[in-house]
Scaffold this motif. Structure first.
Motif, PDB file in Angstrom:
ATOM      1  N   PRO A  30     -77.619  40.305 -69.669  1.00 21.22           N
ATOM      2  CA  PRO A  30     -78.041  39.462 -70.654  1.00 21.22           C
ATOM      3  C   PRO A  30     -77.145  39.665 -71.995  1.00 21.22           C
ATOM      4  O   PRO A  30     -77.323  40.949 -72.521  1.00 21.22           O
ATOM      5  N   VAL A  31     -76.535  38.872 -72.737  1.00 19.94           N
ATOM      6  CA  VAL A  31     -75.888  39.041 -74.055  1.00 19.94           C
ATOM      7  C   VAL A  31     -76.499  37.666 -74.806  1.00 19.94           C
ATOM      8  O   VAL A  31     -76.607  36.679 -74.454  1.00 19.94           O
ATOM      9  N   ALA A  32     -76.542  37.974 -76.277  1.00 18.01           N
ATOM     10  CA  ALA A  32     -76.979  37.157 -77.367  1.00 18.01           C
ATOM     11  C   ALA A  32     -76.151  35.783 -77.289  1.00 18.01           C
ATOM     12  O   ALA A  32     -76.511  34.817 -77.636  1.00 18.01           O
ATOM     13  N   ASP A  33     -74.791  35.848 -76.665  1.00 19.14           N
ATOM     14  CA  ASP A  33     -73.716  34.741 -76.819  1.00 19.14           C
ATOM     15  C   ASP A  33     -74.367  33.710 -76.105  1.00 19.14           C
ATOM     16  O   ASP A  33     -74.178  32.677 -76.118  1.00 19.14           O
ATOM     17  N   MET A  34     -75.382  34.045 -74.883  1.00 22.51           N
ATOM     18  CA  MET A  34     -75.895  33.290 -73.973  1.00 22.51           C
ATOM     19  C   MET A  34     -76.858  32.196 -74.550  1.00 22.51           C
ATOM     20  O   MET A  34     -77.178  31.261 -74.021  1.00 22.51           O
ATOM     21  N   ASN A  35     -77.387  32.787 -75.553  1.00 18.94           N
ATOM     22  CA  ASN A  35     -78.623  32.027 -76.323  1.00 18.94           C
ATOM     23  C   ASN A  35     -78.496  32.310 -77.958  1.00 18.94           C
ATOM     24  O   ASN A  35     -79.279  33.190 -78.610  1.00 18.94           O
ATOM     25  N   PRO A  36     -77.453  31.713 -78.840  1.00 19.01           N
ATOM     26  CA  PRO A  36     -77.097  32.214 -80.150  1.00 19.01           C
ATOM     27  C   PRO A  36     -78.301  32.037 -81.088  1.00 19.01           C
ATOM     28  O   PRO A  36     -78.455  32.555 -82.066  1.00 19.01           O
TER      29      PRO A  36
ATOM     30  N   ASP B 259     -68.980  29.624 -82.386  1.00 13.22           N
ATOM     31  CA  ASP B 259     -68.517  30.946 -81.978  1.00 13.22           C
ATOM     32  C   ASP B 259     -68.686  31.559 -80.719  1.00 13.22           C
ATOM     33  O   ASP B 259     -67.794  32.203 -79.693  1.00 13.22           O
ATOM     34  N   ALA B 260     -70.114  31.445 -80.460  1.00 12.64           N
ATOM     35  CA  ALA B 260     -70.462  31.928 -78.914  1.00 12.64           C
ATOM     36  C   ALA B 260     -69.733  31.210 -77.764  1.00 12.64           C
ATOM     37  O   ALA B 260     -69.459  32.097 -76.767  1.00 12.64           O
ATOM     38  N   LEU B 261     -69.853  29.953 -77.924  1.00 12.05           N
ATOM     39  CA  LEU B 261     -69.195  29.045 -76.990  1.00 12.05           C
ATOM     40  C   LEU B 261     -67.700  29.336 -76.715  1.00 12.05           C
ATOM     41  O   LEU B 261     -67.177  29.621 -75.679  1.00 12.05           O
TER      42      LEU B 261
ATOM     43  N   GLY C 189     -79.330  36.929 -81.978  1.00 16.67           N
ATOM     44  CA  GLY C 189     -80.186  38.032 -81.755  1.00 16.67           C
ATOM     45  C   GLY C 189     -80.945  38.699 -82.924  1.00 16.67           C
ATOM     46  O   GLY C 189     -81.827  39.680 -82.775  1.00 16.67           O
ATOM     47  N   LYS C 190     -80.456  38.509 -84.136  1.00 20.76           N
ATOM     48  CA  LYS C 190     -81.027  38.984 -85.402  1.00 20.76           C
ATOM     49  C   LYS C 190     -81.768  37.914 -85.899  1.00 20.76           C
ATOM     50  O   LYS C 190     -81.248  36.879 -86.251  1.00 20.76           O
ATOM     51  N   PRO C 191     -83.045  38.374 -86.560  1.00 24.72           N
ATOM     52  CA  PRO C 191     -84.005  37.417 -87.540  1.00 24.72           C
ATOM     53  C   PRO C 191     -83.503  37.271 -88.751  1.00 24.72           C
ATOM     54  O   PRO C 191     -82.847  38.211 -89.654  1.00 24.72           O
TER      55      PRO C 191
ATOM     56  N   GLY D 112     -79.867  45.545 -78.129  1.00 26.54           N
ATOM     57  CA  GLY D 112     -81.141  45.468 -79.182  1.00 26.54           C
ATOM     58  C   GLY D 112     -81.199  44.037 -79.624  1.00 26.54           C
ATOM     59  O   GLY D 112     -81.990  43.420 -80.795  1.00 26.54           O
ATOM     60  N   ASP D 113     -80.384  43.009 -79.284  1.00 28.49           N
ATOM     61  CA  ASP D 113     -80.542  41.533 -79.699  1.00 28.49           C
ATOM     62  C   ASP D 113     -81.733  40.957 -78.917  1.00 28.49           C
ATOM     63  O   ASP D 113     -81.731  41.200 -77.870  1.00 28.49           O
ATOM     64  N   GLU D 114     -82.291  39.733 -79.786  1.00 28.51           N
ATOM     65  CA  GLU D 114     -83.278  39.110 -79.091  1.00 28.51           C
ATOM     66  C   GLU D 114     -82.948  37.926 -78.527  1.00 28.51           C
ATOM     67  O   GLU D 114     -82.066  37.164 -79.508  1.00 28.51           O
ATOM     68  N   MET D 115     -83.082  37.506 -77.406  1.00 29.11           N
ATOM     69  CA  MET D 115     -82.863  36.213 -76.846  1.00 29.11           C
ATOM     70  C   MET D 115     -83.873  35.450 -75.774  1.00 29.11           C
ATOM     71  O   MET D 115     -84.948  36.305 -75.707  1.00 29.11           O
ATOM     72  N   GLY D 116     -83.829  34.223 -75.546  1.00 24.91           N
ATOM     73  CA  GLY D 116     -84.787  33.570 -74.706  1.00 24.91           C
ATOM     74  C   GLY D 116     -84.759  34.211 -73.297  1.00 24.91           C
ATOM     75  O   GLY D 116     -83.646  34.530 -72.651  1.00 24.91           O
ATOM     76  N   ARG D 117     -85.839  34.040 -72.433  1.00 21.65           N
ATOM     77  CA  ARG D 117     -86.117  34.678 -71.361  1.00 21.65           C
ATOM     78  C   ARG D 117     -85.422  33.733 -70.257  1.00 21.65           C
ATOM     79  O   ARG D 117     -84.794  34.370 -69.258  1.00 21.65           O
ATOM     80  N   ALA D 118     -85.221  32.646 -70.502  1.00 24.24           N
ATOM     81  CA  ALA D 118     -84.700  31.574 -69.446  1.00 24.24           C
ATOM     82  C   ALA D 118     -83.251  32.050 -69.233  1.00 24.24           C
ATOM     83  O   ALA D 118     -82.695  32.132 -68.006  1.00 24.24           O
ATOM     84  N   GLN D 119     -82.531  32.348 -70.376  1.00 19.80           N
ATOM     85  CA  GLN D 119     -81.140  32.654 -70.213  1.00 19.80           C
ATOM     86  C   GLN D 119     -80.848  34.170 -69.333  1.00 19.80           C
ATOM     87  O   GLN D 119     -79.803  34.369 -68.692  1.00 19.80           O
ATOM     88  N   VAL D 120     -82.050  34.675 -69.644  1.00 21.60           N
ATOM     89  CA  VAL D 120     -81.906  36.280 -68.926  1.00 21.60           C
ATOM     90  C   VAL D 120     -82.006  36.112 -67.254  1.00 21.60           C
ATOM     91  O   VAL D 120     -81.098  36.476 -66.598  1.00 21.60           O
ATOM     92  N   ALA D 121     -83.088  35.152 -67.039  1.00 22.02           N
ATOM     93  CA  ALA D 121     -83.100  34.885 -65.500  1.00 22.02           C
ATOM     94  C   ALA D 121     -81.635  34.325 -65.192  1.00 22.02           C
ATOM     95  O   ALA D 121     -81.251  34.473 -64.035  1.00 22.02           O
ATOM     96  N   GLN D 122     -81.224  33.515 -65.725  1.00 15.06           N
ATOM     97  CA  GLN D 122     -79.913  32.792 -65.564  1.00 15.06           C
ATOM     98  C   GLN D 122     -78.565  33.913 -65.407  1.00 15.06           C
ATOM     99  O   GLN D 122     -78.214  33.576 -64.432  1.00 15.06           O
ATOM    100  N   ALA D 123     -78.829  34.683 -66.443  1.00 15.88           N
ATOM    101  CA  ALA D 123     -77.702  35.708 -66.430  1.00 15.88           C
ATOM    102  C   ALA D 123     -77.859  36.683 -65.131  1.00 15.88           C
ATOM    103  O   ALA D 123     -76.747  36.934 -64.366  1.00 15.88           O
TER     104      ALA D 123
END
Length: 530
Positions: free
Chosen positions: A70-76, A118-120, A93-95, A52-63
């Motif tokens: 895809p997980v939020a760590d890829m685009n914190p 932290d994500a890295l 992933g949270k506003p 349920g986390d929101e992230m950019g589409r580019a990192q979804v394609a890359q994942a």
């Protein structure tokens, strides 16, 4: 400890995202545990993860190219512009709220860098290779002090950088040399190679330019990537839509997507654009509408302002005339809300507008709340009445991103869209409406990625035009994997992969040295404090 490679560009839209995707697939098929990363995205094209986390589409394609969920760590950090130099800030992933550009860049961005580190650190423990994407240009002097996506990341990791220029737009050599000149000494040292992207023609004619670049900069040119037509991979942001605005002359089914100022998740329509009988184009104003068979209203980050734009631009009148002529109108998420009678924002979640009248094509009213609903969903469409046909699909998959709750106000409308699973929990939630003739909308992003549903909608339009329906022969998921393979083949052939692996191999040692220096400095400072 992972190896790193970082892709930076001389400007936006030079191909950083695509080349990062290519490297993820190249390394994945070599058996590496590779993961994509981008510290901060600014885009209205977002995605919702399984959590349920929101992230950019580019990192979804890359994942996907890396064979990963895809997980939020890829685009914190994700910034979603809302208008008036203001963005919604999303951390992991949270506003966390809306901020002006000044508030974010002058006060908050460096705090957000804590989430980036932290994500890295988590990715570093889990994977052996991290392919990192920068944003825009690393040499924007007015932004560098508070930038958390380019050289701050590279220096934190001591990550080697490839600097990319787009030769198709011209000025590639000057942009590469100029960018390097504007970097400081430590930053220039991290740039280990140059890449020229989107080249058309005979690459041997570029040899004098490559020789000049290497002599002038002291950096090797690792490759010249050819221009790739129709890659079949999701675009990152709406800059790419400028290339899709010409009204088509051919195509059995012409689809016009209204490009409002705050358009979001326009990738909802990519699968439609790849159909053999479809010509799909984007429309910004009334002059560009032409004579489409179907009008589609996309999602929006500021639905009330975009609805007002439709009225001011004259597009609203043209949409209503199109519908009155019996032609189809379809809305997704914010576009679905615009099809209703009223859009209310009493908490001023998106704008200062208390309420705005919608197009009135569906009997419903939407009220915004402060809490955003983000979830992956499964659902069904049962007996959707559309253009004289009834459409059913039992296993729809997609996701929701919206802050509005919709109430139905007209007894005659149909409600054929039902979400049956949200965040892996069973539910029964009506998430779409139809007028029974030629208009429908839903909150489900990605609904047209479902092959059976997409072809059924297109065939209903074909039949209404007196054309024969076509068989559903496409597998969108498989086509996307084929696109990643093709992209990887092209880039792998064009790049000096031996040199790239040599550069990546040095990154781990550089990081260990930097960690040792940092630890020694901390010990020294601790001694001074004592």
């Amino acid at each position: 400890m992972a190896n790193y490679i970082m892709m930076m560009g001389t400007s936006s839209h030079v191909g950083k995202s695509i080349l990062t995707t290519a490297l993820c697939r190249i390394l994945y098929r070599q058996g590496r545990r590779v993961v994509p990363f981008k510290a901060q995205n600014m885009a209205l094209n977002s995605y919702v993860t399984r959590d349920g986390d929101e992230m950019g589409r580019a990192q979804v394609a890359q994942a996907e190219a890396a064979g990963l969920e895809p997980v939020a760590d890829m685009n914190p950090v994700l910034l979603k512009p809302t208008g008036n130099s203001c963005s919604q800030v999303i951390i992991m992933g949270k506003p966390v709220g809306n901020m002006s550009a000044r508030e974010y860049h002058k006060g908050y961005s460096l705090k957000a860098f804590g989430a980036v580190k932290d994500a890295l650190a988590r990715l570093d423990r889990e994977y052996d290779t991290i392919v990192i994407e920068g944003a825009g240009s690393p040499a924007e002097i007015n932004l560098k002090a508070n930038d958390i996506v380019n050289m701050r990341v590279a220096k934190h990791l001591q990550a080697p950088v490839l600097l990319i220029a787009d030769i198709d737009r011209g000025g590639a050599l000057a942009s590469l040399v100029g960018t390097l000149e504007l970097l400081d000494e430590e930053e220039r040292a991290l740039v280990k190679g140059l890449v020229i992207n989107k080249f058309r023609g005979d690459v041997t004619l570029l040899t004098p330019a490559i020789d000049f670049l290497e002599e002038k900069t002291g950096k090797p040119v690792l490759g010249v990537i050819p221009h790739i037509e129709q890659m079949g991979i999701d675009d990152e942001d709406s800059v790419s839509l400028q290339e899709k605005m010409a009204v088509p002359e051919d195509g059995d089914v012409k689809i016009a997507v209204i490009q409002t100022p705050k358009i979001s998740n326009f990738t909802d329509f990519d699968a439609l654009s790849h159909e053999q009988d479809v010509s799909l184009y984007y429309v910004k104003d009334s002059d560009g509408l032409g004579q489409p068979d179907v009008i589609m209203l996309p999602g929006s980050k500021n639905t009330t302002e975009d609805m007002l734009y439709l009225r001011k631009s004259g597009l609203a009148d043209l949409i209503l005339a199109h519908e009155a002529a019996g032609k189809p109108v379809i809305g997704i998420c914010g576009g679905y809300q615009m099809l209703g009678e009223l859009i209310c924002d009493p908490e001023h979640t998106e704008s200062e507008n208390d309420e705005v009248e919608g197009l009135g094509l569906l009997g419903m009213k939407t009220v915004f709340a402060k809490e955003k609903l983000t979830s992956q969903v499964r659902g069904m469409c049962r007996d959707l009445p559309f253009m004289g046909q009834y459409i059913s699909a039992d296993d729809l998959r997609g996701y929701e991103i919206h802050m509005g709750h919709t109430e139905f106000t007209r007894a005659g409308d149909e409600h054929p869209f039902m979400i049956t699973e949200r965040r892996n929990a069973a539910c029964e939630s009506v998430e779409g409406t139809a007028n029974g003739i030629n208009v429908f909308g839903t909150y489900i992003h990605g609904v047209f990625d479902n092959d059976k549903f997409r072809r059924s909608v297109l065939n209903a339009v074909r039949i209404s035009k007196g054309l024969e329906p076509l068989a559903n022969t496409r597998n969108t998921a498989a086509e996307k994997q084929q696109a990643y393979e093709h992209l990887a083949d092209v880039v792998e052939e064009a790049l000096d992969m031996d040199k790239l692996f040599e550069i990546m191999g040095e990154s781990c040692g550089n990081r260990q040295m930097a960690d040792g220096q940092e630890a020694a400095q901390n010990v020294h400072q601790a001694g001074e404090n004592v």
